[in-house]
Design a protein around this motif. Structure first.
Motif, PDB file in Angstrom:
ATOM      1  N   PRO A  39       0.840  -1.321  -0.164  1.00 39.05           N
ATOM      2  CA  PRO A  39       0.052   0.076  -0.002  1.00 39.05           C
ATOM      3  C   PRO A  39       0.784   1.313  -0.014  1.00 39.05           C
ATOM      4  CG  PRO A  39      -0.462  -1.379   2.216  1.00 39.05           C
ATOM      5  CD  PRO A  39       0.629  -1.981   1.283  1.00 39.05           C
ATOM      6  N   LYS A  40       2.055   1.282   0.490  1.00 41.31           N
ATOM      7  CA  LYS A  40       2.644   2.303   0.704  1.00 41.31           C
ATOM      8  C   LYS A  40       3.771   2.553  -0.588  1.00 41.31           C
ATOM      9  CE  LYS A  40       2.225   3.720   5.360  1.00 41.31           C
ATOM     10  NZ  LYS A  40       1.676   2.568   6.115  1.00 41.31           N
ATOM     11  N   LEU A  41       3.453   2.302  -1.592  1.00 41.14           N
ATOM     12  CA  LEU A  41       4.353   1.952  -2.851  1.00 41.14           C
ATOM     13  C   LEU A  41       4.362   3.650  -3.512  1.00 41.14           C
ATOM     14  CD1 LEU A  41       5.290  -0.284  -4.694  1.00 41.14           C
ATOM     15  CD2 LEU A  41       3.670   0.167  -6.249  1.00 41.14           C
ATOM     16  N   SER A  42       5.626   3.995  -3.302  1.00 45.39           N
ATOM     17  CA  SER A  42       5.470   5.481  -3.835  1.00 45.39           C
ATOM     18  C   SER A  42       6.943   6.179  -4.142  1.00 45.39           C
ATOM     19  CB  SER A  42       4.774   6.542  -3.048  1.00 45.39           C
ATOM     20  OG  SER A  42       5.489   6.629  -1.456  1.00 45.39           O
ATOM     21  N   GLU A  43       7.935   5.263  -3.638  1.00 48.67           N
ATOM     22  CA  GLU A  43       9.285   5.602  -3.990  1.00 48.67           C
ATOM     23  C   GLU A  43       9.746   5.836  -5.254  1.00 48.67           C
ATOM     24  OE1 GLU A  43      11.769   7.004  -1.950  1.00 48.67           O
ATOM     25  OE2 GLU A  43      10.038   7.340  -0.358  1.00 48.67           O
ATOM     26  N   PHE A  44       9.834   4.610  -5.817  1.00 45.18           N
ATOM     27  CA  PHE A  44      10.821   4.556  -6.909  1.00 45.18           C
ATOM     28  C   PHE A  44      10.430   3.370  -8.160  1.00 45.18           C
ATOM     29  CE2 PHE A  44      15.374   3.382  -8.482  1.00 45.18           C
ATOM     30  CZ  PHE A  44      15.254   4.242  -9.860  1.00 45.18           C
ATOM     31  N   ALA A  45       9.854   4.072  -9.398  1.00 50.19           N
ATOM     32  CA  ALA A  45       9.438   2.969 -10.423  1.00 50.19           C
ATOM     33  C   ALA A  45      10.663   3.127 -11.663  1.00 50.19           C
ATOM     34  CB  ALA A  45       8.111   3.325 -10.840  1.00 50.19           C
ATOM     35  N   VAL A  46      10.912   1.939 -12.183  1.00 48.67           N
ATOM     36  CA  VAL A  46      11.635   2.058 -13.370  1.00 48.67           C
ATOM     37  C   VAL A  46      10.855   1.524 -14.256  1.00 48.67           C
ATOM     38  CG1 VAL A  46      13.625   0.892 -14.396  1.00 48.67           C
ATOM     39  CG2 VAL A  46      13.899   1.577 -12.069  1.00 48.67           C
ATOM     40  N   ASP A  47      10.705   2.052 -15.728  1.00 47.52           N
ATOM     41  CA  ASP A  47      10.184   1.691 -16.885  1.00 47.52           C
ATOM     42  C   ASP A  47      11.101   1.223 -17.780  1.00 47.52           C
ATOM     43  OD1 ASP A  47       7.972   1.311 -18.667  1.00 47.52           O
ATOM     44  OD2 ASP A  47       8.408   3.130 -19.672  1.00 47.52           O
ATOM     45  N   ALA A  48      11.586  -0.073 -18.287  1.00 47.73           N
ATOM     46  CA  ALA A  48      12.477  -0.691 -19.052  1.00 47.73           C
ATOM     47  C   ALA A  48      11.907  -0.964 -20.425  1.00 47.73           C
ATOM     48  CB  ALA A  48      12.665  -2.069 -18.468  1.00 47.73           C
ATOM     49  N   GLY A  49      12.842  -0.599 -21.485  1.00 42.35           N
ATOM     50  CA  GLY A  49      12.396  -0.233 -22.835  1.00 42.35           C
ATOM     51  C   GLY A  49      11.480   0.801 -23.003  1.00 42.35           C
ATOM     52  N   CYS A  50      11.746   1.912 -22.400  1.00 42.89           N
ATOM     53  CA  CYS A  50      10.820   2.881 -22.401  1.00 42.89           C
ATOM     54  C   CYS A  50      10.476   3.465 -23.708  1.00 42.89           C
ATOM     55  CB  CYS A  50      11.263   3.967 -21.230  1.00 42.89           C
ATOM     56  SG  CYS A  50      12.664   4.734 -21.949  1.00 42.89           S
ATOM     57  N   GLY A  51      11.445   3.345 -24.544  1.00 42.07           N
ATOM     58  CA  GLY A  51      11.064   4.177 -25.918  1.00 42.07           C
ATOM     59  C   GLY A  51      10.845   5.736 -25.629  1.00 42.07           C
ATOM     60  N   THR A  52       9.996   6.141 -26.243  1.00 41.09           N
ATOM     61  CA  THR A  52       9.908   7.626 -26.328  1.00 41.09           C
ATOM     62  C   THR A  52       9.163   7.986 -25.126  1.00 41.09           C
ATOM     63  OG1 THR A  52       8.035   7.519 -27.830  1.00 41.09           O
ATOM     64  CG2 THR A  52      10.234   8.136 -28.749  1.00 41.09           C
ATOM     65  N   GLY A  53       9.104   7.227 -24.053  1.00 46.60           N
ATOM     66  CA  GLY A  53       8.582   7.420 -22.744  1.00 46.60           C
ATOM     67  C   GLY A  53       7.121   7.509 -22.492  1.00 46.60           C
ATOM     68  N   GLN A  54       6.348   7.006 -23.434  1.00 50.82           N
ATOM     69  CA  GLN A  54       5.059   7.075 -23.175  1.00 50.82           C
ATOM     70  C   GLN A  54       4.281   6.497 -21.848  1.00 50.82           C
ATOM     71  OE1 GLN A  54       6.142   6.616 -26.159  1.00 50.82           O
ATOM     72  NE2 GLN A  54       4.854   7.174 -27.660  1.00 50.82           N
ATOM     73  N   ASN A  55       5.046   5.325 -21.532  1.00 54.12           N
ATOM     74  CA  ASN A  55       4.303   4.708 -20.252  1.00 54.12           C
ATOM     75  C   ASN A  55       5.166   5.303 -18.962  1.00 54.12           C
ATOM     76  OD1 ASN A  55       3.183   2.720 -18.632  1.00 54.12           O
ATOM     77  ND2 ASN A  55       5.388   1.806 -18.285  1.00 54.12           N
ATOM     78  N   THR A  56       6.396   5.914 -19.324  1.00 57.87           N
ATOM     79  CA  THR A  56       7.217   6.307 -18.099  1.00 57.87           C
ATOM     80  C   THR A  56       6.133   7.785 -17.608  1.00 57.87           C
ATOM     81  OG1 THR A  56       8.977   5.853 -19.741  1.00 57.87           O
ATOM     82  CG2 THR A  56       9.653   6.847 -17.673  1.00 57.87           C
ATOM     83  N   ARG A  57       6.089   8.433 -18.223  1.00 60.43           N
ATOM     84  CA  ARG A  57       5.302   9.587 -18.146  1.00 60.43           C
ATOM     85  C   ARG A  57       4.242   9.511 -17.202  1.00 60.43           C
ATOM     86  NH1 ARG A  57       7.048  10.792 -23.437  1.00 60.43           N
ATOM     87  NH2 ARG A  57       4.910  10.557 -24.336  1.00 60.43           N
ATOM     88  N   VAL A  58       3.378   8.379 -17.651  1.00 55.73           N
ATOM     89  CA  VAL A  58       2.225   7.946 -17.133  1.00 55.73           C
ATOM     90  C   VAL A  58       2.245   7.518 -15.294  1.00 55.73           C
ATOM     91  CG1 VAL A  58       0.337   6.339 -16.545  1.00 55.73           C
ATOM     92  CG2 VAL A  58       1.045   7.214 -18.790  1.00 55.73           C
ATOM     93  N   LEU A  59       3.756   7.284 -15.223  1.00 54.14           N
ATOM     94  CA  LEU A  59       4.066   6.847 -13.840  1.00 54.14           C
ATOM     95  C   LEU A  59       4.532   7.889 -12.906  1.00 54.14           C
ATOM     96  CD1 LEU A  59       6.334   3.790 -14.458  1.00 54.14           C
ATOM     97  CD2 LEU A  59       3.816   3.643 -14.008  1.00 54.14           C
ATOM     98  N   ALA A  60       4.796   8.931 -13.628  1.00 57.69           N
ATOM     99  CA  ALA A  60       5.226  10.058 -12.923  1.00 57.69           C
ATOM    100  C   ALA A  60       4.421  10.583 -11.601  1.00 57.69           C
ATOM    101  CB  ALA A  60       5.466  11.228 -13.782  1.00 57.69           C
TER     102      ALA A  60
END
Ligand SMILES: C[S@@+](CC[C@H](N)C(=O)[O-])C[C@H]1O[C@@H](n2cnc3c(N)ncnc32)[C@H](O)[C@@H]1O
Length: 271
Positions: A39-60
Protein backbone atom coordinates in the motif's frame (compact mmCIF):
# COMPACT_ATOMS: atom_id res chain seq x y z
CA UNK A 1 22.84 -10.35 -26.89
CA UNK A 2 20.59 -7.28 -27.05
CA UNK A 3 18.31 -6.82 -30.06
CA UNK A 4 18.48 -3.40 -31.70
CA UNK A 5 15.48 -2.57 -33.87
CA UNK A 6 14.70 0.97 -32.71
CA UNK A 7 17.88 2.95 -33.39
CA UNK A 8 16.82 5.37 -36.18
CA UNK A 9 16.23 9.06 -35.35
CA UNK A 10 13.30 9.37 -37.78
CA UNK A 11 11.85 6.12 -36.42
CA UNK A 12 12.10 7.54 -32.87
CA UNK A 13 10.39 10.77 -33.84
CA UNK A 14 7.61 8.84 -35.68
CA UNK A 15 7.36 6.62 -32.62
CA UNK A 16 6.68 9.64 -30.44
CA UNK A 17 4.08 10.89 -32.90
CA UNK A 18 2.17 7.72 -33.78
CA UNK A 19 2.39 5.29 -30.83
CA UNK A 20 -0.17 5.59 -28.06
CA UNK A 21 -0.06 5.95 -24.29
CA UNK A 22 -0.99 2.88 -22.24
CA UNK A 23 -4.75 2.71 -21.65
CA UNK A 24 -6.18 3.75 -18.29
CA UNK A 25 -7.63 0.25 -17.94
CA UNK A 26 -4.15 -1.30 -17.93
CA UNK A 27 -2.80 1.35 -15.54
CA UNK A 28 -5.77 0.71 -13.18
CA UNK A 29 -5.18 -3.06 -13.26
CA UNK A 30 -1.50 -2.53 -12.41
CA UNK A 31 -2.20 -0.19 -9.49
CA UNK A 32 -5.00 -2.29 -8.03
CA UNK A 33 -2.58 -5.27 -7.99
CA UNK A 34 0.20 -3.14 -6.53
CA UNK A 35 -2.04 -1.52 -3.88
CA UNK A 36 -3.21 -4.91 -2.61
CA UNK A 37 0.37 -6.00 -1.97
CA UNK A 38 2.24 -2.86 -1.15
CA UNK A 39 0.00 0.00 0.00
CA UNK A 40 2.81 2.49 0.57
CA UNK A 41 4.26 2.16 -2.87
CA UNK A 42 5.52 5.56 -3.79
CA UNK A 43 9.31 5.75 -3.86
CA UNK A 44 10.80 4.50 -7.09
CA UNK A 45 9.62 3.01 -10.39
CA UNK A 46 11.67 1.90 -13.39
CA UNK A 47 10.23 1.65 -16.90
CA UNK A 48 12.38 -0.75 -18.96
CA UNK A 49 12.47 -0.42 -22.75
CA UNK A 50 10.77 2.94 -22.27
CA UNK A 51 11.16 4.04 -25.90
CA UNK A 52 9.97 7.62 -26.23
CA UNK A 53 8.52 7.56 -22.70
CA UNK A 54 4.77 7.07 -23.26
CA UNK A 55 4.44 4.75 -20.26
CA UNK A 56 7.22 6.39 -18.20
CA UNK A 57 5.38 9.70 -18.14
CA UNK A 58 2.18 8.00 -16.94
CA UNK A 59 4.03 6.68 -13.85
CA UNK A 60 5.28 10.14 -12.80
CA UNK A 61 2.31 11.13 -10.54
CA UNK A 62 2.47 7.87 -8.59
CA UNK A 63 6.17 7.88 -7.51
CA UNK A 64 8.77 10.19 -6.04
CA UNK A 65 11.25 9.08 -8.70
CA UNK A 66 10.79 7.40 -12.07
CA UNK A 67 13.61 6.16 -14.27
CA UNK A 68 13.07 5.28 -17.94
CA UNK A 69 15.75 3.13 -19.56
CA UNK A 70 16.24 2.05 -23.15
CA UNK A 71 19.13 0.74 -25.25
CA UNK A 72 18.31 3.15 -28.07
CA UNK A 73 19.90 6.58 -27.77
CA UNK A 74 17.50 7.99 -30.37
CA UNK A 75 14.45 6.85 -28.39
CA UNK A 76 15.82 8.28 -25.13
CA UNK A 77 16.53 11.59 -26.84
CA UNK A 78 12.86 11.83 -27.91
CA UNK A 79 11.68 10.75 -24.44
CA UNK A 80 13.70 13.54 -22.83
CA UNK A 81 12.27 16.13 -25.23
CA UNK A 82 8.67 15.07 -24.45
CA UNK A 83 8.86 14.79 -20.65
CA UNK A 84 8.25 17.76 -18.39
CA UNK A 85 7.95 16.04 -14.97
CA UNK A 86 10.94 16.89 -12.75
CA UNK A 87 10.84 13.47 -11.02
CA UNK A 88 11.42 11.54 -14.29
CA UNK A 89 14.92 10.80 -15.60
CA UNK A 90 16.17 8.67 -18.48
CA UNK A 91 19.26 6.56 -19.14
CA UNK A 92 20.55 4.68 -22.16
CA UNK A 93 21.19 1.14 -20.89
CA UNK A 94 19.99 -2.44 -21.32
CA UNK A 95 17.08 -3.78 -19.29
CA UNK A 96 19.34 -6.69 -18.33
CA UNK A 97 21.73 -4.31 -16.47
CA UNK A 98 19.79 -1.54 -14.77
CA UNK A 99 22.07 1.02 -13.10
CA UNK A 100 20.27 1.05 -9.73
CA UNK A 101 20.99 -0.51 -6.34
CA UNK A 102 19.83 -3.90 -5.06
CA UNK A 103 16.28 -4.00 -3.62
CA UNK A 104 15.62 -0.35 -4.50
CA UNK A 105 12.65 -0.51 -6.90
CA UNK A 106 8.93 -0.63 -5.96
CA UNK A 107 7.54 -1.16 -9.45
CA UNK A 108 9.23 -2.21 -12.66
CA UNK A 109 7.22 -1.90 -15.85
CA UNK A 110 7.93 -2.96 -19.43
CA UNK A 111 5.42 -1.68 -21.98
CA UNK A 112 5.50 -3.36 -25.43
CA UNK A 113 9.16 -4.09 -24.76
CA UNK A 114 9.91 -7.25 -22.73
CA UNK A 115 9.69 -9.54 -25.77
CA UNK A 116 12.88 -7.84 -27.01
CA UNK A 117 14.81 -8.55 -23.81
CA UNK A 118 16.96 -11.58 -22.99
CA UNK A 119 14.30 -12.87 -20.64
CA UNK A 120 16.38 -15.00 -18.27
CA UNK A 121 18.92 -12.23 -17.68
CA UNK A 122 16.18 -9.63 -17.37
CA UNK A 123 14.30 -11.67 -14.75
CA UNK A 124 17.51 -12.09 -12.71
CA UNK A 125 17.97 -8.33 -12.84
CA UNK A 126 14.33 -7.80 -11.82
CA UNK A 127 14.94 -10.02 -8.80
CA UNK A 128 18.07 -8.07 -7.87
CA UNK A 129 16.52 -4.61 -8.06
CA UNK A 130 12.93 -5.13 -6.78
CA UNK A 131 12.26 -4.52 -3.11
CA UNK A 132 10.71 -7.49 -1.29
CA UNK A 133 7.03 -7.23 -2.17
CA UNK A 134 7.90 -5.01 -5.15
CA UNK A 135 5.97 -5.60 -8.37
CA UNK A 136 6.71 -6.36 -11.99
CA UNK A 137 4.22 -5.34 -14.68
CA UNK A 138 4.84 -6.47 -18.25
CA UNK A 139 2.23 -5.54 -20.83
CA UNK A 140 1.92 -5.40 -24.54
CA UNK A 141 -0.56 -5.50 -27.34
CA UNK A 142 -0.55 -8.45 -29.68
CA UNK A 143 -0.11 -8.41 -33.48
CA UNK A 144 -3.78 -9.23 -34.15
CA UNK A 145 -5.15 -5.67 -34.38
CA UNK A 146 -8.59 -4.85 -35.71
CA UNK A 147 -9.39 -1.77 -37.77
CA UNK A 148 -12.98 -0.53 -37.41
CA UNK A 149 -14.87 1.78 -39.74
CA UNK A 150 -18.64 1.86 -40.17
CA UNK A 151 -19.85 -1.39 -41.77
CA UNK A 152 -16.52 -2.40 -43.37
CA UNK A 153 -14.55 -3.32 -40.23
CA UNK A 154 -14.10 -6.93 -41.31
CA UNK A 155 -12.60 -5.97 -44.67
CA UNK A 156 -10.45 -3.21 -43.09
CA UNK A 157 -9.09 -5.75 -40.57
CA UNK A 158 -8.41 -8.16 -43.43
CA UNK A 159 -6.31 -5.50 -45.24
CA UNK A 160 -4.37 -4.95 -42.00
CA UNK A 161 -3.85 -8.72 -41.64
CA UNK A 162 -2.50 -8.87 -45.19
CA UNK A 163 -0.04 -6.08 -44.39
CA UNK A 164 1.07 -8.28 -41.45
CA UNK A 165 1.47 -11.29 -43.78
CA UNK A 166 3.70 -9.29 -46.12
CA UNK A 167 5.94 -8.41 -43.16
CA UNK A 168 6.53 -11.98 -41.97
CA UNK A 169 9.89 -12.31 -43.84
CA UNK A 170 11.17 -9.24 -41.93
CA UNK A 171 10.00 -10.34 -38.50
CA UNK A 172 12.50 -10.91 -35.72
CA UNK A 173 12.28 -14.35 -34.10
CA UNK A 174 11.40 -12.70 -30.76
CA UNK A 175 7.98 -11.76 -32.15
CA UNK A 176 6.93 -15.33 -31.28
CA UNK A 177 6.49 -14.08 -27.69
CA UNK A 178 3.69 -11.84 -28.94
CA UNK A 179 2.22 -14.53 -31.16
CA UNK A 180 1.85 -16.88 -28.18
CA UNK A 181 0.51 -14.18 -25.84
CA UNK A 182 3.77 -14.03 -23.78
CA UNK A 183 2.95 -17.42 -22.19
CA UNK A 184 6.58 -18.61 -21.97
CA UNK A 185 7.67 -15.30 -20.53
CA UNK A 186 5.00 -15.68 -17.86
CA UNK A 187 6.06 -19.27 -17.09
CA UNK A 188 9.69 -18.12 -16.61
CA UNK A 189 8.81 -15.72 -13.79
CA UNK A 190 9.97 -17.53 -10.64
CA UNK A 191 7.55 -15.85 -8.19
CA UNK A 192 4.49 -17.75 -6.89
CA UNK A 193 2.42 -14.56 -6.73
CA UNK A 194 1.84 -13.87 -10.42
CA UNK A 195 -0.98 -13.60 -12.92
CA UNK A 196 -1.45 -13.22 -16.65
CA UNK A 197 -4.49 -11.31 -17.86
CA UNK A 198 -5.45 -11.53 -21.52
CA UNK A 199 -8.30 -10.28 -23.65
CA UNK A 200 -7.90 -6.68 -22.53
CA UNK A 201 -9.24 -4.81 -25.55
CA UNK A 202 -8.29 -1.16 -25.92
CA UNK A 203 -9.73 1.10 -28.62
CA UNK A 204 -7.95 4.08 -30.13
CA UNK A 205 -9.60 6.46 -32.59
CA UNK A 206 -7.16 7.93 -35.08
CA UNK A 207 -7.16 9.28 -38.64
CA UNK A 208 -6.25 6.75 -41.32
CA UNK A 209 -2.99 8.72 -41.74
CA UNK A 210 -2.27 7.95 -38.07
CA UNK A 211 -2.81 4.23 -38.68
CA UNK A 212 -0.44 4.38 -41.67
CA UNK A 213 2.09 6.23 -39.47
CA UNK A 214 1.70 3.60 -36.75
CA UNK A 215 2.32 0.80 -39.28
CA UNK A 216 5.52 2.56 -40.36
CA UNK A 217 6.87 2.46 -36.79
CA UNK A 218 6.81 -1.37 -36.84
CA UNK A 219 10.42 -2.63 -36.93
CA UNK A 220 9.50 -5.09 -39.70
CA UNK A 221 8.40 -2.18 -41.92
CA UNK A 222 11.64 -0.36 -41.18
CA UNK A 223 13.65 -3.42 -42.27
CA UNK A 224 11.46 -3.89 -45.38
CA UNK A 225 11.99 -0.19 -46.25
CA UNK A 226 15.76 -0.60 -45.88
CA UNK A 227 16.11 -3.83 -47.81
CA UNK A 228 13.53 -3.33 -50.60
CA UNK A 229 12.50 0.34 -50.46
CA UNK A 230 10.39 0.40 -53.65
CA UNK A 231 8.50 -2.79 -52.78
CA UNK A 232 7.92 -1.60 -49.22
CA UNK A 233 6.63 1.81 -50.34
CA UNK A 234 4.35 0.11 -52.87
CA UNK A 235 2.96 -2.18 -50.15
CA UNK A 236 2.19 0.83 -47.94
CA UNK A 237 0.68 2.81 -50.81
CA UNK A 238 -1.52 -0.11 -51.86
CA UNK A 239 -2.69 -0.73 -48.29
CA UNK A 240 -3.67 2.92 -47.85
CA UNK A 241 -5.50 2.92 -51.21
CA UNK A 242 -7.40 -0.24 -50.26
CA UNK A 243 -8.41 1.25 -46.90
CA UNK A 244 -9.62 4.45 -48.60
CA UNK A 245 -11.57 2.52 -51.22
CA UNK A 246 -13.32 0.43 -48.56
CA UNK A 247 -14.15 3.58 -46.58
CA UNK A 248 -15.48 5.32 -49.69
CA UNK A 249 -13.43 8.45 -49.07
CA UNK A 250 -10.35 10.12 -50.54
CA UNK A 251 -9.30 11.76 -47.26
CA UNK A 252 -6.65 10.08 -45.12
CA UNK A 253 -7.79 12.34 -42.29
CA UNK A 254 -11.02 10.29 -41.97
CA UNK A 255 -11.11 8.67 -38.56
CA UNK A 256 -10.94 4.93 -37.99
CA UNK A 257 -10.79 3.03 -34.70
CA UNK A 258 -7.96 0.62 -33.95
CA UNK A 259 -8.74 -2.19 -31.49
CA UNK A 260 -5.80 -3.76 -29.71
CA UNK A 261 -5.72 -7.08 -27.85
CA UNK A 262 -3.47 -6.69 -24.82
CA UNK A 263 -1.79 -9.03 -22.39
CA UNK A 264 -0.74 -7.95 -18.91
CA UNK A 265 1.59 -9.96 -16.68
CA UNK A 266 1.77 -9.02 -13.02
CA UNK A 267 4.10 -10.52 -10.42
CA UNK A 268 5.31 -9.68 -6.96
CA UNK A 269 8.68 -10.59 -5.43
CA UNK A 270 8.23 -12.59 -2.23
CA UNK A 271 8.56 -10.53 1.00
C1 LIG B 1 8.15 -1.29 -29.11
S1 LIG B 1 9.20 -0.21 -28.23
C2 LIG B 1 8.20 0.20 -26.79
C3 LIG B 1 8.47 1.55 -26.26
C4 LIG B 1 7.56 2.05 -25.13
N1 LIG B 1 7.78 1.29 -23.92
C5 LIG B 1 6.09 2.08 -25.47
O1 LIG B 1 5.28 1.68 -24.63
O2 LIG B 1 5.72 2.57 -26.55
C6 LIG B 1 10.42 -1.28 -27.56
C7 LIG B 1 11.59 -0.55 -26.94
O3 LIG B 1 12.41 -1.50 -26.25
C8 LIG B 1 13.77 -1.11 -26.42
N2 LIG B 1 14.63 -2.27 -26.13
C9 LIG B 1 14.75 -3.40 -26.87
N3 LIG B 1 15.60 -4.24 -26.26
C10 LIG B 1 16.01 -3.64 -25.11
C11 LIG B 1 16.87 -4.02 -24.05
N4 LIG B 1 17.49 -5.20 -24.05
N5 LIG B 1 17.06 -3.15 -23.04
C12 LIG B 1 16.42 -1.94 -23.02
N6 LIG B 1 15.60 -1.53 -24.00
C13 LIG B 1 15.38 -2.37 -25.03
C14 LIG B 1 13.84 -0.61 -27.84
O4 LIG B 1 14.96 0.20 -28.07
C15 LIG B 1 12.51 0.13 -27.96
O5 LIG B 1 12.63 1.49 -27.66
Amino acid sequence: MVTRQFEGKQQASDYQKFRFDPSQEIIDLIFSYVDERFPKLSEFAVDAGCGTGQNTRVLAPYFKKVLGIDISEAQIEEAKKATRSPNVTYRVCPAEEVPVGDTSVDLLTASIAAHWFTIEKFLKEVDRILKPGGCLAIFTYLPSMEVHYKDCSEQMTQVFAEVGDSLVPYEHEKIYHLKNGCKEMYESIPYPDKRRIENIVTKFPMPLSGLMGLIQTFPEVQIFLKTKPEEAKEMLRTAEERFLRLMGTSSSETEVEVWLQNVLILASKPQ
